[in-house]
Design an enzyme around this catalytic site. Structure first.
Site, short mmCIF file in Angstrom:
data_model
loop_
_atom_site.label_atom_id
_atom_site.label_comp_id
_atom_site.label_asym_id
_atom_site.label_seq_id
_atom_site.Cartn_x
_atom_site.Cartn_y
_atom_site.Cartn_z
N TYR A 124 0.81 -1.21 0.00
CA TYR A 124 0.00 0.00 0.00
C TYR A 124 0.86 1.27 0.00
CZ TYR A 124 -4.26 -2.59 0.92
OH TYR A 124 -5.33 -3.43 0.82
N LYS A 187 3.55 -14.28 5.38
CA LYS A 187 3.88 -15.39 4.47
C LYS A 187 5.42 -15.45 4.40
CE LYS A 187 2.57 -18.44 1.31
NZ LYS A 187 1.87 -19.67 1.68
N ASP A 245 -5.77 -6.25 5.58
CA ASP A 245 -6.95 -5.78 4.85
C ASP A 245 -7.86 -6.96 4.51
OD1 ASP A 245 -8.69 -4.18 3.51
OD2 ASP A 245 -7.43 -3.90 1.73
#
Ligand code: NAD
Length: 351
Positions: A124, A187, A245
């Site tokens: 983002y 991850k 999100d």
């Protein structure tokens, strides 16, 4: 004492929701001077920008804002006004409590999770390069042909300090709210440097709370499955921006949908309270959508202001109206409009 709070009505269904929410909060008896400031597509038509500097200045001055949802206008230079507000004011934490209320249609019961999402870094950050741009070409060269020629490229920056302050917020929140565990999620098996750094920073912070609050790590794919199958295993969940999100919407789904999912964005000394949902523009001006998510964001705001009794009273009133199921909006199986549901909550506050 009266509090000065910036009220941003937003656009789409935002103005209806913000008006009802401000009235409901006033009915708790807490005195608030609402300073109206605009952002979104409606003000863009008048002032040529969807985020006037005067709006940011109002939030900077009052330090607390309640914000209706804002549509992301296309072709203004703003990727998202919401993201711009968070970045401009360095609101690095997005807090999203997800709790089931009796009477809400959901496959799950007794959910009580808190998502703590990093708000300023990750994909983002807005560092993106178009196919065949000079920057994209340079990065493709640097990648030693790992990237296919003519690719578009988004950069994912994650810093130790950005991760540390977010995870610290999660642990402090857990300590303050008597919660037992923080789960960090990434991850990192694939993104060893970026997500690996997030975990590294999280472990450093976790050490400071050893013996008081448990810490564990999960991979995002596994976490999605675990939350669907065994959500009660989790408590406070800390994540980088993009995973946060996506997981916020998953958690909103667990508790019965976006209409009841509240949120708050915190910086060092500024807080902006807003629902998880967007501006639902197809329902604009129809007095239809559920005000609960923004009203519950108001509950978080009252708590932030130190008005604990009023915040508890308001949450109880919302829960009672939902449990009765009479004056509720379409998404909760009722026929009430936004205003009518707000009035029912006010009536409960006064009873
Ligand atoms: P949305 O959340 O606005 O709506 C998706 C659907 O969810 C709606 O059609 C509706 O069925 C349901 N819904 C949403 N809010 C509801 C409510 N209060 N009560 C009952 N049902 C509700 O998502 P979208 O359609 O993807 O986004 C619309 C615009 O909002 C986009 O421009 C998007 O960028 C923006 N957005 C803003 C914010 C924000 O202001 N923080 C957050 C998300 C999306």
């Amino acid at each position: 004492m009266a509090y000065n709070v910036t009220l941003i009505p937003g656009d789409g269904t935002g103005p209806d929701l913000a008006e009802v929410t401000a009235r409901v909060i006033d009915a708790t008896g807490v005195k608030i001077n609402w300073e109206i400031a605009h952002a979104g597509v409606d003000i863009m038509e008048k002032e040529g920008t969807p985020l006037p500097e005067s709006t940011l200045n109002s939030i900077r001055k009052n330090k607390v804002a309640l914000k209706g949802p804002i549509t992301t206008p296309i072709g203004t230079g703003f990727r998202s006004v919401n993201v711009a507000i968070r970045k401009e004011l360095d609101l690095y934490t997005c807090l999203r409590p997800c709790k089931t209320y009796k009477g809400v249609r959901s496959k799950y019961e007794n959910i009580d999770l808190v998502v703590v999402r990093e708000n300023t870094e990750d994909l983002y950050a807005g560092v993106e390069f178009a196919p065949d741009s000079d920057e994209a070409k340079k990065i493709i060269e640097l990648s030693k042909n790992k990237i296919v020629p003519h690719s578009a490229i988004s950069i994912k920056p994650i810093s130790r300090e950005g991760s540390r302050r977010l995870v610290k917020f999660a642990f402090d929140y857990a300590a303050k709210h008597n919660r037992k565990k923080v789960t960090a999620v990434t991850k990192a098996n694939i993104m060893k440097f970026t997500d690996g750094l997030f975990f590294e920073a999280a472990r450093e912070v976790a050490k400071e709370y050893e013996g008081k609050i448990e810490y564990e790590e999960r991979l995002i794919d596994n976490m999605c499955m675990q939350l669907v199958q065994k959500p009660n295993l989790y408590d406070v969940i800390a994540l980088p921006n993009l995973y946060g999100d996506i997981l916020s919407d998953l958690c909103a789904g667990l508790i019965g949908g976006l209409g009841i999912a509240p949120g708050a964005n915190f910086g060092k000394d500024i807080a902006v309270f807003e629902a998880v949902h967007g501006s639902a523009p197809k329902y604009k001006g129809m007095n239809k959508v559920n005000p609960t998510a923004l009203i519950l964001s108001g509950v978080l705001m009252l708590e932030h202001l130190g008005e604990i009794e009023a915040s508890k009273k308001l949450e109880k009133a919302v829960a009672a109206v939902i449990a009765e199921g009479k004056e509720v909006t379409y998404d909760l199986g009722g026929t009430a409009g936004t205003k009518e549901m707000g009035q029912a909550i006010i009536a409960k506050l006064k009873s």
